[in-house]
Write a protein that holds these residues in place. Structure first.
Motif, PDB file in Angstrom:
ATOM      1  N   GLU A 139       0.747  -1.378   0.161  1.00  0.00           N
ATOM      2  CA  GLU A 139       0.096  -0.139   0.090  1.00  0.00           C
ATOM      3  C   GLU A 139       0.798   1.247   0.170  1.00  0.00           C
ATOM      4  O   GLU A 139       0.626   2.236  -0.657  1.00  0.00           O
ATOM      5  N   GLU A 140       1.933   1.436   0.729  1.00  0.00           N
ATOM      6  CA  GLU A 140       2.735   2.505   0.706  1.00  0.00           C
ATOM      7  C   GLU A 140       3.474   2.613  -0.385  1.00  0.00           C
ATOM      8  O   GLU A 140       3.904   3.767  -0.760  1.00  0.00           O
ATOM      9  N   THR A 372     -13.362  -2.026   7.233  1.00  0.00           N
ATOM     10  CA  THR A 372     -12.937  -1.270   8.402  1.00  0.00           C
ATOM     11  C   THR A 372     -13.021   0.071   8.650  1.00  0.00           C
ATOM     12  O   THR A 372     -12.338   0.708   7.881  1.00  0.00           O
TER      13      THR A 372
ATOM     14  N   GLY B  58     -11.686   9.150   7.914  1.00  0.00           N
ATOM     15  CA  GLY B  58     -11.203   8.073   7.098  1.00  0.00           C
ATOM     16  C   GLY B  58     -11.818   7.801   5.729  1.00  0.00           C
ATOM     17  O   GLY B  58     -12.895   8.244   5.493  1.00  0.00           O
ATOM     18  N   SER B  68     -10.461   0.820   4.945  1.00  0.00           N
ATOM     19  CA  SER B  68     -10.550   2.359   5.213  1.00  0.00           C
ATOM     20  C   SER B  68      -9.036   2.854   5.758  1.00  0.00           C
ATOM     21  O   SER B  68      -8.242   2.094   6.511  1.00  0.00           O
ATOM     22  N   PHE B  69      -8.856   4.397   5.523  1.00  0.00           N
ATOM     23  CA  PHE B  69      -7.328   4.673   5.727  1.00  0.00           C
ATOM     24  C   PHE B  69      -7.565   5.858   6.710  1.00  0.00           C
ATOM     25  O   PHE B  69      -8.247   6.683   6.406  1.00  0.00           O
ATOM     26  N   ASP B  73      -2.274   6.559   9.248  1.00  0.00           N
ATOM     27  CA  ASP B  73      -1.598   5.322   8.162  1.00  0.00           C
ATOM     28  C   ASP B  73      -0.601   5.990   7.401  1.00  0.00           C
ATOM     29  O   ASP B  73       0.187   5.175   6.500  1.00  0.00           O
ATOM     30  N   LEU B  75       1.849   7.265   4.706  1.00  0.00           N
ATOM     31  CA  LEU B  75       2.104   6.947   3.349  1.00  0.00           C
ATOM     32  C   LEU B  75       0.844   6.300   2.671  1.00  0.00           C
ATOM     33  O   LEU B  75       0.490   6.782   1.597  1.00  0.00           O
ATOM     34  N   ALA B  76       0.416   5.317   3.331  1.00  0.00           N
ATOM     35  CA  ALA B  76      -0.563   4.433   2.587  1.00  0.00           C
ATOM     36  C   ALA B  76      -1.865   5.460   2.734  1.00  0.00           C
ATOM     37  O   ALA B  76      -2.561   5.216   1.829  1.00  0.00           O
ATOM     38  N   GLN B  79      -1.478   7.478  -0.343  1.00  0.00           N
ATOM     39  CA  GLN B  79      -1.685   6.499  -1.550  1.00  0.00           C
ATOM     40  C   GLN B  79      -3.156   6.620  -1.803  1.00  0.00           C
ATOM     41  O   GLN B  79      -3.759   6.441  -2.904  1.00  0.00           O
TER      42      GLN B  79
END
Lengths: 391, 114
Positions: A139-140, A372, B58, B68-69, B73, B75-76, B79
């Protein structure tokens, strides 16, 4: 199959069409041959692609006309001339989008493909901790970020009149790769069909007699590139207001929830629908609908709002008429076959099954949430008493 | 056949950032938020208050699997911004290197909270 392979390589060096392509696909060779001869500039695309694009545009127009005839006939039978007039306005706008001269206003973004090589290796790891670490690393790195090309254009109509519009070209749709293999698109197609899904969403909304839910959308060429052209929407996105639920017309939100369900949308977040000052709802971005691969979660905030709620009698009646009206059902079936080729029949089966499920049960299904943290993103006001509309 | 999507892993040091724009009539473009990667690996966003509130609840991606980010998180999350905000109306940039970010900040292009 040969045709699929050709389409998927639109950007590759393969440019020669197999003989079967021309033989299978085009019936008016003489007419289109003349059109090719009349082209003023040296073509940037191959002749077979040019012919194929003309055929796709033509077929979409034929289907739009067929559905329009079915709807006008139904409205006339009902004596509902107001609906006929509203449909005419819509059809006029679609014609203008299809025929007007285009000018590029702004390239909004470029296409980006995904490399799933590491992802596919990571998902089979059995140790939970290691799998999690590997997936986070991917993902990163951004290997899975996909984007389609989007261009804002202006379409000239008459005199000084102009429509602003969004052009999503077919060859700007993202592809997925793993190792050195092409996997297809994010919807599991072997050729880009996102632009056809954009058009089909508008088509289904018209068949549902709720065409205002999706802006006028047509398939056309801009320059020599084929894609969807959708009328620009002015207004506030649901994500931009403080309480999208209270501001929206309940009828519209409910109809959008139904549309999202039957189109199996994966991407109806709050930045993908507008609410105007009268509470009318308009939805955009239908590229992630009706995936070839089954099992994707439907993600729709309106559907979540109406999960396990009773469907209003008026919407239920509209849903019933999609399949019970034979001309409408036939037009839809043809549209699915046109948009999805060999996959059209099974996808139309899934679509019909969902329509029947809603009309038979008279209720929206339970919203299956699998992301989530999505509950927070949905909006904290959802379960509270300040939301009287959904009762 | 080679995989054209395969690229060397990019280096995104702290200070790398993503900007999110709202596209309006004509060629109008308004900066909604800038999210910057921090030294501690998280991301920090500044910009339009409503939009920032959205981000901090999120953002969910449908592909390849729904998830969900949050800004935590890092860097993710940056993205994910690129994938989540890619409509014709709200659009996120690629991850920009820190030097460009510092330059943009110093020229005052970051809108203040409103």
């Amino acid at each position: 199959m040969a045709r699929k392979n050709q389409n998927i390589h639109l950007r590759s060096s393969e440019t020669t069409a197999p003989e079967s392509l021309a033989a299978d696909t085009f019936t008016e060779t003489t007419k289109v041959e003349k059109m090719v001869a009349a082209r003023p500039e040296k073509p940037r695309i191959e002749k077979w692609q040019y012919l194929e694009q003309k055929e796709i545009v033509k077929q979409s127009l034929i289907l739009d006309d067929e559905l329009a005839r079915a709807l006008v006939s139904a409205y006339t039978e009902q004596g509902n001339f107001d609906r006929v007039e509203r449909l005419k306005i819509r059809l006029t706008e679609e014609r203008e989008l299809r025929e007007g001269a285009t000018t590029e206003l702004m390239k909004i973004r470029d296409r980006k493909d995904a490399d799933e090589t590491a992802y596919r290796a990571a998902v089979v790891i059995k140790t939970k901790k290691e799998k999690k670490e590997r997936l986070e690393e991917i993902e990163e790195r951004g290997d899975l970020v996909v984007r389609n090309e989007v261009i804002k254009i202006e379409v000239g109509v008459e005199g000084a009149r102009r429509h602003e519009a969004v052009f999503k070209p077919r060859d700007g749709e993202p592809l997925r790769y793993a190792d050195d293999k092409l996997l297809g698109t994010v919807t599991g197609d072997q050729e880009p069909r996102g632009y056809l899904r954009e058009w089909l969403a508008g088509f289904v909304a018209k068949a549902l007699e709720r065409e205002e839910l999706v802006p006028p959308t047509v398939i056309r060429e801009v320059g020599e590139r084929i894609g969807s052209v959708q009328k620009w929407v002015d207004g506030e996105l649901a994500s931009e207001g403080k309480n999208w639920i209270l501001k929206s017309k309940p009828d519209d939100l409910e109809a959008l929830a139904a549309l999202d369900y039957i189109l199996e949308i994966r991407d109806r977040h709050k930045a993908n629908f507008f609410i105007d000052e009268k509470g009318r709802v308009t939805a955009i971005d239908h590229g992630l609908t009706l995936s070839i691969e089954e099992g994707h979660s439907i993600r729709s905030f309106p559907l979540r709002l109406y999960g396990e709620k009773e469907i209003s009698p008026s919407l239920r009646s509209l849903l019933e008429s999609i399949l019970s009206s034979e001309p409408r059902r036939l037009a839809l079936q043809k549209a699915f076959n046109f948009a999805f080729g060999d996959e059209g029949t099974p996808l139309f089966g899934r679509f019909s099954q969902r329509v029947r499920e809603l009309t038979k049960n008279g209720m929206f299904p339970k919203y299956e949430l699998s992301a989530t943290g999505d509950k927070n993103a949905f909006g904290l006001d959802i379960d509270s008493a300040e939301n009287p509309q959904i009762g | 056949m080679t995989n054209p999507a395969r690229q060397p892993a990019p280096n995104h040091p702290p200070g790398s950032f993503v900007e999110v724009y709202r596209i309006g009539r004509g060629t109008e473009k308004t900066l909604l938020a800038r999210c910057v990667l921090q030294q501690d690996g998280t991301a920090r966003c500044v910009g339009d208050a409503n939009f920032i509130r959205e981000l901090t609840t999120g953002i969910t991606l449908a592909y390849p699997t729904p998830r969900s980010f949050l800004p935590a998180d890092g860097l993710a999350f940056l993205q994910a911004l690129q994938s989540a905000y890619q409509s014709a109306y709200i659009n996120a940039t690629d991850i920009q290197p820190p030097s460009a970010g510092e330059q943009a900040a110093s020229t005052g292009t970051v809108s203040s909270n409103r």
